[in-house]
Design a protein around this motif. Sequence first.
Motif, PDB file in Angstrom:
ATOM      1  N   ALA A   1      45.241 -21.839  16.790  1.00  0.00           N
ATOM      2  CA  ALA A   1      43.824 -21.752  16.423  1.00  0.00           C
ATOM      3  C   ALA A   1      42.962 -22.511  17.431  1.00  0.00           C
ATOM      4  O   ALA A   1      41.877 -22.060  17.794  1.00  0.00           O
ATOM      5  CB  ALA A   1      43.611 -22.302  15.017  1.00  0.00           C
ATOM      6  N   ARG A   2      43.453 -23.645  17.901  1.00  0.00           N
ATOM      7  CA  ARG A   2      42.732 -24.444  18.898  1.00  0.00           C
ATOM      8  C   ARG A   2      42.565 -23.657  20.190  1.00  0.00           C
ATOM      9  O   ARG A   2      41.470 -23.607  20.768  1.00  0.00           O
ATOM     10  CB  ARG A   2      43.487 -25.752  19.155  1.00  0.00           C
ATOM     11  N   ALA A   3      43.634 -23.011  20.643  1.00  0.00           N
ATOM     12  CA  ALA A   3      43.564 -22.218  21.878  1.00  0.00           C
ATOM     13  C   ALA A   3      42.581 -21.061  21.721  1.00  0.00           C
ATOM     14  O   ALA A   3      41.781 -20.778  22.622  1.00  0.00           O
ATOM     15  CB  ALA A   3      44.952 -21.699  22.247  1.00  0.00           C
ATOM     16  N   TYR A   4      42.641 -20.381  20.585  1.00  0.00           N
ATOM     17  CA  TYR A   4      41.749 -19.241  20.331  1.00  0.00           C
ATOM     18  C   TYR A   4      40.286 -19.682  20.287  1.00  0.00           C
ATOM     19  O   TYR A   4      39.431 -19.094  20.947  1.00  0.00           O
ATOM     20  CB  TYR A   4      42.155 -18.568  19.024  1.00  0.00           C
ATOM     21  N   ALA A   5      39.991 -20.718  19.531  1.00  0.00           N
ATOM     22  CA  ALA A   5      38.604 -21.166  19.352  1.00  0.00           C
ATOM     23  C   ALA A   5      37.999 -21.729  20.640  1.00  0.00           C
ATOM     24  O   ALA A   5      36.787 -21.649  20.839  1.00  0.00           O
ATOM     25  CB  ALA A   5      38.526 -22.214  18.240  1.00  0.00           C
ATOM     26  N   SER A   6      38.833 -22.295  21.487  1.00  0.00           N
ATOM     27  CA  SER A   6      38.312 -22.937  22.702  1.00  0.00           C
ATOM     28  C   SER A   6      38.355 -22.038  23.938  1.00  0.00           C
ATOM     29  O   SER A   6      37.994 -22.484  25.031  1.00  0.00           O
ATOM     30  CB  SER A   6      39.075 -24.232  22.979  1.00  0.00           C
ATOM     31  N   ASP A   7      38.760 -20.780  23.784  1.00  0.00           N
ATOM     32  CA  ASP A   7      38.780 -19.848  24.918  1.00  0.00           C
ATOM     33  C   ASP A   7      37.372 -19.773  25.507  1.00  0.00           C
ATOM     34  O   ASP A   7      36.408 -19.526  24.789  1.00  0.00           O
ATOM     35  CB  ASP A   7      39.228 -18.463  24.447  1.00  0.00           C
ATOM     36  N   PRO A   8      37.223 -19.991  26.815  1.00  0.00           N
ATOM     37  CA  PRO A   8      35.885 -20.025  27.429  1.00  0.00           C
ATOM     38  C   PRO A   8      35.064 -18.741  27.249  1.00  0.00           C
ATOM     39  O   PRO A   8      33.837 -18.792  27.208  1.00  0.00           O
ATOM     40  CB  PRO A   8      36.151 -20.273  28.912  1.00  0.00           C
ATOM     41  N   GLY A   9      35.720 -17.580  27.137  1.00  0.00           N
ATOM     42  CA  GLY A   9      34.988 -16.327  26.998  1.00  0.00           C
ATOM     43  C   GLY A   9      34.659 -15.951  25.563  1.00  0.00           C
ATOM     44  O   GLY A   9      33.916 -14.994  25.323  1.00  0.00           O
ATOM     45  N   HIS A  10      35.179 -16.700  24.606  1.00  0.00           N
ATOM     46  CA  HIS A  10      35.077 -16.351  23.184  1.00  0.00           C
ATOM     47  C   HIS A  10      33.640 -16.059  22.729  1.00  0.00           C
ATOM     48  O   HIS A  10      33.390 -15.091  22.033  1.00  0.00           O
ATOM     49  CB  HIS A  10      35.671 -17.497  22.361  1.00  0.00           C
ATOM     50  N   TYR A  11      32.711 -16.916  23.108  1.00  0.00           N
ATOM     51  CA  TYR A  11      31.313 -16.751  22.683  1.00  0.00           C
ATOM     52  C   TYR A  11      30.371 -16.396  23.826  1.00  0.00           C
ATOM     53  O   TYR A  11      29.162 -16.444  23.672  1.00  0.00           O
ATOM     54  CB  TYR A  11      30.818 -18.013  21.979  1.00  0.00           C
ATOM     55  N   ASP A  12      30.916 -16.043  24.977  1.00  0.00           N
ATOM     56  CA  ASP A  12      30.110 -15.616  26.129  1.00  0.00           C
ATOM     57  C   ASP A  12      29.910 -14.107  26.009  1.00  0.00           C
ATOM     58  O   ASP A  12      30.819 -13.327  26.285  1.00  0.00           O
ATOM     59  CB  ASP A  12      30.848 -15.972  27.420  1.00  0.00           C
ATOM     60  N   PHE A  13      28.710 -13.678  25.584  1.00  0.00           N
ATOM     61  CA  PHE A  13      28.446 -12.271  25.291  1.00  0.00           C
ATOM     62  C   PHE A  13      28.690 -11.350  26.486  1.00  0.00           C
ATOM     63  O   PHE A  13      28.889 -10.155  26.316  1.00  0.00           O
ATOM     64  CB  PHE A  13      27.029 -12.082  24.765  1.00  0.00           C
ATOM     65  N   ALA A  14      28.709 -11.886  27.705  1.00  0.00           N
ATOM     66  CA  ALA A  14      28.953 -11.070  28.898  1.00  0.00           C
ATOM     67  C   ALA A  14      30.434 -11.037  29.280  1.00  0.00           C
ATOM     68  O   ALA A  14      30.823 -10.305  30.179  1.00  0.00           O
ATOM     69  CB  ALA A  14      28.132 -11.606  30.071  1.00  0.00           C
ATOM     70  N   SER A  15      31.264 -11.800  28.576  1.00  0.00           N
ATOM     71  CA  SER A  15      32.683 -11.895  28.911  1.00  0.00           C
ATOM     72  C   SER A  15      33.490 -10.733  28.330  1.00  0.00           C
ATOM     73  O   SER A  15      33.198 -10.248  27.231  1.00  0.00           O
ATOM     74  CB  SER A  15      33.248 -13.210  28.372  1.00  0.00           C
ATOM     75  N   LEU A  16      34.535 -10.335  29.037  1.00  0.00           N
ATOM     76  CA  LEU A  16      35.466  -9.329  28.531  1.00  0.00           C
ATOM     77  C   LEU A  16      36.255  -9.860  27.334  1.00  0.00           C
ATOM     78  O   LEU A  16      36.842  -9.092  26.581  1.00  0.00           O
ATOM     79  CB  LEU A  16      36.455  -8.918  29.630  1.00  0.00           C
ATOM     80  N   ARG A  17      36.280 -11.180  27.154  1.00  0.00           N
ATOM     81  CA  ARG A  17      37.042 -11.810  26.075  1.00  0.00           C
ATOM     82  C   ARG A  17      36.155 -12.325  24.943  1.00  0.00           C
ATOM     83  O   ARG A  17      36.593 -13.100  24.110  1.00  0.00           O
ATOM     84  CB  ARG A  17      37.909 -12.954  26.611  1.00  0.00           C
ATOM     85  N   CYS A  18      34.923 -11.860  24.893  1.00  0.00           N
ATOM     86  CA  CYS A  18      34.030 -12.192  23.780  1.00  0.00           C
ATOM     87  C   CYS A  18      34.412 -11.331  22.578  1.00  0.00           C
ATOM     88  O   CYS A  18      34.664 -10.134  22.711  1.00  0.00           O
ATOM     89  CB  CYS A  18      32.576 -11.932  24.168  1.00  0.00           C
ATOM     90  N   VAL A  19      34.422 -11.929  21.388  1.00  0.00           N
ATOM     91  CA  VAL A  19      34.819 -11.180  20.187  1.00  0.00           C
ATOM     92  C   VAL A  19      33.732 -10.241  19.693  1.00  0.00           C
ATOM     93  O   VAL A  19      34.010  -9.308  18.943  1.00  0.00           O
ATOM     94  CB  VAL A  19      35.243 -12.134  19.054  1.00  0.00           C
ATOM     95  N   LYS A  20      32.492 -10.472  20.104  1.00  0.00           N
ATOM     96  CA  LYS A  20      31.395  -9.612  19.652  1.00  0.00           C
ATOM     97  C   LYS A  20      31.671  -8.157  20.033  1.00  0.00           C
ATOM     98  O   LYS A  20      32.127  -7.873  21.134  1.00  0.00           O
ATOM     99  CB  LYS A  20      30.072 -10.067  20.246  1.00  0.00           C
ATOM    100  N   ASP A  21      31.430  -7.270  19.095  1.00  0.00           N
ATOM    101  CA  ASP A  21      31.549  -5.821  19.267  1.00  0.00           C
ATOM    102  C   ASP A  21      32.973  -5.272  19.171  1.00  0.00           C
ATOM    103  O   ASP A  21      33.176  -4.068  19.346  1.00  0.00           O
ATOM    104  CB  ASP A  21      30.893  -5.334  20.570  1.00  0.00           C
ATOM    105  N   LEU A  22      33.971  -6.131  18.898  1.00  0.00           N
ATOM    106  CA  LEU A  22      35.292  -5.591  18.579  1.00  0.00           C
ATOM    107  C   LEU A  22      35.192  -4.892  17.231  1.00  0.00           C
ATOM    108  O   LEU A  22      34.239  -5.106  16.485  1.00  0.00           O
ATOM    109  CB  LEU A  22      36.328  -6.723  18.500  1.00  0.00           C
ATOM    110  N   ARG A  23      36.178  -4.056  16.877  1.00  0.00           N
ATOM    111  CA  ARG A  23      36.185  -3.379  15.577  1.00  0.00           C
ATOM    112  C   ARG A  23      37.608  -3.349  15.051  1.00  0.00           C
ATOM    113  O   ARG A  23      38.564  -3.498  15.807  1.00  0.00           O
ATOM    114  CB  ARG A  23      35.618  -1.973  15.699  1.00  0.00           C
ATOM    115  N   ILE A  24      37.741  -3.185  13.761  1.00  0.00           N
ATOM    116  CA  ILE A  24      39.072  -3.161  13.152  1.00  0.00           C
ATOM    117  C   ILE A  24      39.823  -1.914  13.603  1.00  0.00           C
ATOM    118  O   ILE A  24      39.312  -0.805  13.505  1.00  0.00           O
ATOM    119  CB  ILE A  24      38.970  -3.167  11.605  1.00  0.00           C
ATOM    120  N   GLY A  25      41.033  -2.114  14.075  1.00  0.00           N
ATOM    121  CA  GLY A  25      41.928  -1.013  14.380  1.00  0.00           C
ATOM    122  C   GLY A  25      42.916  -0.849  13.248  1.00  0.00           C
ATOM    123  O   GLY A  25      43.049   0.207  12.657  1.00  0.00           O
TER     124      GLY A  25
END
Length: 164
Positions: free
Chosen positions: A38-62
């Motif tokens: 959980a620590r690694a996931y929450a602290s990922d530098p791209g997590h909340y960067d809306f321009a990052s490929l690793r931002c969670v925004k706009d993902l959808r349930i598969g």
Amino acid sequence: MRFVNIRSEPEGWPSNVLDPAPYLEALPELLPQLPTGARAYASDPGHYDFASLRCVKDLRIGSIALREAGHAQIGIDIEFKANEFKHDASLLIRYVDVTRWEISVSPLGEGVRIWPESRRLGDVQLDEVLPAPNGCLHEVQMTGGTIVVACQDLRAEWVPIAGS
């Protein structure tokens, strides 16, 4: 959510305000209390960067899979599919030793048009991971509802889209 601020602004042009800043300010104090994954996931530098490929925004349930994991534990895997215009990978989160699992679905308004490709939970707006007595609490705010999982820990993995 406790820290992440998500609200609608109906004045002028209707829009959503998505503000992770209060969570990011609290995160340095929260990180030592979170389990390893959980620590690694929450602290990922791209997590909340809306321009990052690793931002969670706009993902959808598969898909969502709940299973008996042995040793008197429940496991849940959620595949968050990539938004083809923003991400080059989907996000797979594996929740270990789940003790709470909730999905709340927002009611549809009157006159809402439903298309065959309409998704009920919609897209991820933002999420937050907080320490909990037996591990962590992960809350995901979607455009059409909320997912809450309490667990011992979680493992997050970005899975490249075939052909990317």
